[in-house]
Design an enzyme around this catalytic site. Structure first.
Site, mmCIF file in Angstrom:
data_model
loop_
_atom_site.group_PDB
_atom_site.id
_atom_site.type_symbol
_atom_site.label_atom_id
_atom_site.label_comp_id
_atom_site.label_asym_id
_atom_site.label_seq_id
_atom_site.Cartn_x
_atom_site.Cartn_y
_atom_site.Cartn_z
ATOM 1 N N SER A 88 0.798 -1.227 0.000
ATOM 2 C CA SER A 88 0.000 0.000 0.000
ATOM 3 C C SER A 88 0.829 1.275 0.000
ATOM 4 C CB SER A 88 -0.947 0.013 1.199
ATOM 5 O OG SER A 88 -0.224 0.116 2.412
ATOM 6 N N LYS A 158 0.844 4.895 6.718
ATOM 7 C CA LYS A 158 0.348 5.726 5.619
ATOM 8 C C LYS A 158 1.073 7.076 5.645
ATOM 9 C CE LYS A 158 -2.973 2.731 4.688
ATOM 10 N NZ LYS A 158 -2.872 1.858 3.497
#
Length: 302
Positions: A88, A158
């Site tokens: 990701s 993230k």
């Protein structure tokens, strides 16, 4: 697709110190005494003792205990290693990378800033579909002191896109915008769009929250996909473990995770537009007060 980040921390070891044996004093031995004293040239003597060094196996438990305590303190307050189990954050982070996360600065009130890569606890079931292994007692202990990844904690990694007070949005076919400023995002995975798979906003980031997105936009279940949860897709700052600062492993990928220049462009800060006006008012205030005092004194004199 797995977005979690697994923690791991190695413990250091120390070399035992061996105290040298005392040298036997020189001089003749007085045969007329059995007190164990050695007589010197002037007839005086000093009792000699030979100190034996402690065996290594006796020192080993103490060294292991110190190493475990240090590892626990480092993991808890200073820095912790996390492994990357998903794609990701490509191409910034690859599956299998180990990153070092700064856990010290949050203890002093530091909060995530735009552009920083952060590790945070699952805010509200983002990893609900990910299986959780059942560790045994030994694995629980080793993960507690940081000697192996924790199997029970569900953490994510993230990039921070917007912070409290910011307005963030992204229309299909367009770039991500923060406070009306378009982001130039060279770190996005090659071939990905900024948000075509999930346009969003405009959203204003509440106090104590951040908006996060993965660099592999079309393979990241980030804030965009959780706007219906209890936090509306935002991540509470209280759930942030720390900032990922370095890719530590593998060695050929060692690099510092710096903040991209686009997050430092003029006017991107929500407070920047108001700051000149606030400063202007603050600067003019003393002159206004002085003028009013002069006018008041003049009317009184008349």
């Amino acid at each position: 697709m797995t977005d979690g980040a697994r923690s791991e921390q190695g413990a250091s070891s120390a070399e035992p110190s061996v105290e040298p044996a005392a040298a036997e004093p020189e001089g003749g031995t007085d045969a007329g005494t059995d007190s164990g004293t050695d007589s010197g040239a002037d007839g005086t003597g000093a009792r000699s003792k030979r100190k034996s060094s402690r065996p290594f196996w006796k020192e080993l438990p103490l060294l292991i205990g110190i190493a475990l305590v240090l590892a626990l303190l480092i993991k808890t307050f200073l820095v912790q290693a996390f492994s990357i189990p998903s794609d990701s954050m490509q191409n910034t982070l690859q599956r299998g990378d180990r990153v070092l996360v700064d856990k010290l600065t949050p203890w002093f009130g530091s909060e995530p800033e735009r552009g920083e890569v952060v590790v945070f606890h699952d805010p509200d079931g983002w990893l609900a579909d990910e299986p959780t292994p059942k560790p045994n007692a030994v694995q629980k202990f080793l993960s507690f002191v940081g000697l192996m990844p924790s199997a029970e904690e569900k953490d994510l990694i993230k990039r921070t896109i917007a912070v409290a007070g910011d307005t963030v949005e992204c229309k299909k076919g367009g770039p991500v915008e923060v406070n009306g400023k378009a982001l130039d995002e060279p770190y996005i995975f090659e071939g990905n769009s900024a948000c075509d798979d999930m346009p969003f906003g405009p959203f204003k980031v509440p106090d104590g929250k951040i908006w996060v997105m993965g660099d592999h936009r079309q393979d990241s279940s980030d804030s965009r996909y959780h706007t219906s949860d209890v936090n509306k897709g935002f991540v509470p700052v209280s759930q942030v473990v720390g900032r990922a600062v370095v890719i530590a492993w593998p060695v050929n990928r060692w690099s510092v995770l710096s903040v991209p220049d686009t997050f430092g462009q003029p006017g991107i800060s929500a407070a920047a537009g108001a700051a000149p006006g606030v400063l202007g008012v603050a600067g003019a205030l003393p002159f206004v007060i002085r003028r009013r005092r002069r006018l008041t004194s003049g009317r009184t004199a008349g």
